[in-house]
Write an enzyme that holds these catalytic residues in place. Structure first.
Site, PDB file in Angstrom:
ATOM      1  N   ARG A   5       0.856  -1.190   0.000  1.00 25.58           N
ATOM      2  CA  ARG A   5       0.000   0.000   0.000  1.00 25.58           C
ATOM      3  C   ARG A   5       0.894   1.243   0.000  1.00 25.58           C
ATOM      4  NH1 ARG A   5      -3.460  -2.699  -1.615  1.00 25.58           N
ATOM      5  NH2 ARG A   5      -5.527  -3.111  -0.777  1.00 25.58           N
ATOM      6  N   GLU A  20      -2.334   7.600  -4.953  1.00 28.88           N
ATOM      7  CA  GLU A  20      -2.695   6.938  -6.216  1.00 28.88           C
ATOM      8  C   GLU A  20      -4.158   7.102  -6.599  1.00 28.88           C
ATOM      9  OE1 GLU A  20      -1.675   2.773  -5.117  1.00 28.88           O
ATOM     10  OE2 GLU A  20      -3.785   2.320  -5.509  1.00 28.88           O
ATOM     11  N   HIS A  75      -0.642  -0.102  -9.795  1.00 27.53           N
ATOM     12  CA  HIS A  75      -1.420  -1.043  -8.981  1.00 27.53           C
ATOM     13  C   HIS A  75      -1.924  -2.213  -9.831  1.00 27.53           C
ATOM     14  CE1 HIS A  75      -3.699  -1.130  -4.932  1.00 27.53           C
ATOM     15  NE2 HIS A  75      -3.561  -2.356  -5.388  1.00 27.53           N
TER      16      HIS A  75
HETATM   17  P1  NAD Z   1      -1.582 -11.313   4.972  1.00 25.70           P
HETATM   18  O1  NAD Z   1      -2.616 -10.875   5.951  1.00 25.70           O
HETATM   19  O2  NAD Z   1      -1.514 -12.756   4.577  1.00 25.70           O
HETATM   20  O3  NAD Z   1      -0.118 -10.908   5.503  1.00 25.70           O
HETATM   21  C1  NAD Z   1       0.161  -9.675   6.108  1.00 25.70           C
HETATM   22  C2  NAD Z   1       1.278  -9.930   7.124  1.00 25.70           C
HETATM   23  O4  NAD Z   1       1.641  -8.673   7.696  1.00 25.70           O
HETATM   24  C3  NAD Z   1       0.833 -10.846   8.301  1.00 25.70           C
HETATM   25  O5  NAD Z   1       1.781 -11.879   8.469  1.00 25.70           O
HETATM   26  C4  NAD Z   1       0.798  -9.912   9.490  1.00 25.70           C
HETATM   27  O6  NAD Z   1       1.161 -10.539  10.713  1.00 25.70           O
HETATM   28  C5  NAD Z   1       1.847  -8.882   9.078  1.00 25.70           C
HETATM   29  N1  NAD Z   1       1.763  -7.641   9.846  1.00 25.70           N
HETATM   30  C6  NAD Z   1       0.697  -7.098  10.482  1.00 25.70           C
HETATM   31  N2  NAD Z   1       1.057  -5.975  11.120  1.00 25.70           N
HETATM   32  C7  NAD Z   1       2.378  -5.803  10.878  1.00 25.70           C
HETATM   33  C8  NAD Z   1       3.331  -4.827  11.271  1.00 25.70           C
HETATM   34  N3  NAD Z   1       2.971  -3.795  12.056  1.00 25.70           N
HETATM   35  N4  NAD Z   1       4.594  -4.953  10.828  1.00 25.70           N
HETATM   36  C9  NAD Z   1       4.955  -6.009  10.055  1.00 25.70           C
HETATM   37  N5  NAD Z   1       4.108  -6.974   9.664  1.00 25.70           N
HETATM   38  C10 NAD Z   1       2.834  -6.868  10.060  1.00 25.70           C
HETATM   39  O7  NAD Z   1      -1.777 -10.378   3.704  1.00 25.70           O
HETATM   40  P2  NAD Z   1      -1.290 -10.648   2.206  1.00 25.70           P
HETATM   41  O8  NAD Z   1      -2.345 -11.371   1.449  1.00 25.70           O
HETATM   42  O9  NAD Z   1       0.086 -11.199   2.244  1.00 25.70           O
HETATM   43  O10 NAD Z   1      -1.257  -9.148   1.652  1.00 25.70           O
HETATM   44  C11 NAD Z   1      -0.303  -8.210   2.124  1.00 25.70           C
HETATM   45  C12 NAD Z   1      -0.680  -6.827   1.607  1.00 25.70           C
HETATM   46  O11 NAD Z   1      -0.521  -6.798   0.198  1.00 25.70           O
HETATM   47  C13 NAD Z   1      -2.147  -6.441   1.838  1.00 25.70           C
HETATM   48  O12 NAD Z   1      -2.319  -5.827   3.104  1.00 25.70           O
HETATM   49  C14 NAD Z   1      -2.435  -5.491   0.714  1.00 25.70           C
HETATM   50  O13 NAD Z   1      -2.276  -4.172   1.184  1.00 25.70           O
HETATM   51  C15 NAD Z   1      -1.356  -5.779  -0.311  1.00 25.70           C
HETATM   52  N6  NAD Z   1      -1.887  -6.210  -1.615  1.00 25.70           N
HETATM   53  C16 NAD Z   1      -1.523  -5.530  -2.735  1.00 25.70           C
HETATM   54  C17 NAD Z   1      -2.000  -5.927  -3.975  1.00 25.70           C
HETATM   55  C18 NAD Z   1      -1.586  -5.231  -5.257  1.00 25.70           C
HETATM   56  O14 NAD Z   1      -2.217  -5.450  -6.306  1.00 25.70           O
HETATM   57  N7  NAD Z   1      -0.566  -4.402  -5.275  1.00 25.70           N
HETATM   58  C19 NAD Z   1      -2.872  -7.016  -4.062  1.00 25.70           C
HETATM   59  C20 NAD Z   1      -3.212  -7.705  -2.890  1.00 25.70           C
HETATM   60  C21 NAD Z   1      -2.716  -7.291  -1.672  1.00 25.70           C
END
Ligand code: NAD
Length: 335
Positions: free
Chosen positions: A234, A263, A295
């Site tokens: 993000r 964005e 994105h």
């Molecule tokens: P997920 O929930 O499986 O993993 C997120 C991880 O972050 C978890 O392990 C959690 O414990 C950890 N976390 C929480 N708070 C934290 C902190 N303060 N510091 C460090 N780590 C922390 O999520 P995911 O499916 O792996 O997705 C991750 C991110 O990717 C989403 O939050 C979303 O914003 C982003 N995303 C982007 C796109 C894109 O098209 N660019 C698409 C999907 C998701």
């Protein structure tokens, strides 16, 4: 159920229509984003389907609830744009697509690493102009380099797995370590150590108050000179002005962004005939060592199919009064 689908592009129509088997729901596609002005369009719809850059602040949620909306179905995993307290107070049901293809995003993050390192984005243009000189295209072996993964959930863990295949040493930071990553010999360390030791840092944690501007002047000060920073999570995880300073000083040697702080004013639209008003973004475009995509990390056939099918299933669960596994528990906020 009658569903107002916002921020619709041709691909959303295609995949949602295919997933809506037998026309079980009446999907009405709107191209504009959902915000206070466009909320009038939700009159007569019990359900709204929204995407990552729709405005889901308290005012908009109040407006759609007044029009009779009861279900907010997000076509995304992240729900950082939703005012959760307002959604709870308005008794809205919030569902999302928690995992549609973590492979899509992890593979895009690695694509950015490879492109930036081997300067594929520059080589492509050079060769088309008949310039076959190699100066300025020097890369490095990924093998043996240290990669710091911040957030080792679904996407972070897959990114780690791919990079493990390249022979990288893995460092990780997460509030709860992932055994799958530990099995790859990932070493969990505190953030300052991760920043200091990593040749490449890739962000995969959610945007929450604790992670807002996680990468700012202090973090950049701790980083290895010439490091590579990748953000496919993000935009607001990064303080863009601080990163721009880091690029100018050479502290940041490469920057790959699929997401950007501001964005919502730019991405998903064709603005090629307009003057971009965002000077911070404009400055980023001038660096030869910055690669930006709009994105698109999620944008694979598999992901769009999963997003559409899960969204339709979420709506059906709500309509039939069934427990939906993808519902966000807003009641927990009360605790
Ligand atoms: P997920 O929930 O499986 O993993 C997120 C991880 O972050 C978890 O392990 C959690 O414990 C950890 N976390 C929480 N708070 C934290 C902190 N303060 N510091 C460090 N780590 C922390 O999520 P995911 O499916 O792996 O997705 C991750 C991110 O990717 C989403 O939050 C979303 O914003 C982003 N995303 C982007 C796109 C894109 O098209 N660019 C698409 C999907 C998701």
């Amino acid at each position: 159920m009658k569903v107002a689908v916002f921020s619709t592009k041709s691909y959303d129509r295609t995949f949602l229509t295919a997933a809506n088997v037998g026309g079980q729901h009446e999907l009405v596609f709107f191209e504009p984003r959902l915000n206070l002005e466009t909320s009038v369009l939700t009159a007569g719809f019990p359900a709204v389907c929204a995407f990552v850059n729709d405005c889901l602040d308290a005012k908009t949620l109040r407006a759609i609830a007044q029009k009779g909306v009861r279900l907010l179905a997000l076509r995304s995993a992240g729900f950082d744009r939703v005012d959760l307290a307002a959604a709870r107070d308005l008794d809205l049901t919030l569902v999302r697509v928690p995992a549609y293809s973590p492979y899509a995003v992890a593979e895009h993050a690695v694509a950015m690493i490879l492109s930036l390192n081997r300067r594929i984005h520059r080589a492509y243009n050079r060769v088309r102009e008949g310039n076959f000189a190699l100066d300025g295209l020097l890369g490095f072996d990924l093998h043996g380099k240290t990669v710091g993964i911040v957030g080792t959930g679904k996407i972070g863990a897959l990114t780690a797995k791919i990079l493990h295949g390249f022979g990288c040493r893995l460092l990780g930071y997460d509030v709860s370590p992932n055994p799958d990553c530990q099995a790859l010999q990932m070493e969990y360390v505190a953030l300052p150590k991760l920043f200091a030791a990593s040749d490449i840092v890739s962000l995969h944690c959610p945007l929450i108050p604790e992670t807002y501007h996680l990468i700012g002047a202090e973090a950049i000060g701790q980083m290895k000179p010439g490091m590579m920073l990748i953000n496919t999570s993000r935009g607001q995880l990064i303080d863009t002005k601080a990163v721009t300073k880091g690029l100018k000083s050479g502290k940041i040697g490469y920057l790959g962004l699929d997401v950007y702080e501001q964005e919502t004013d730019l991405f998903f639209e064709d603005l090629s005939n307009q003057v971009i008003q965002d000077d911070v973004f404009g400055r980023l475009l001038t660096f030869p060592n910055v690669l930006i995509t709009g994105h698109q990390a999620f944008f694979t056939e598999e992901a769009l199919k999963n997003i559409a099918e899960t969204t339709i299933a979420n709506i059906t669960d709500f309509e039939r009064g069934r427990t939906c596994p993808n519902q966000i528990n807003l009641e927990e906020l009360k605790k």
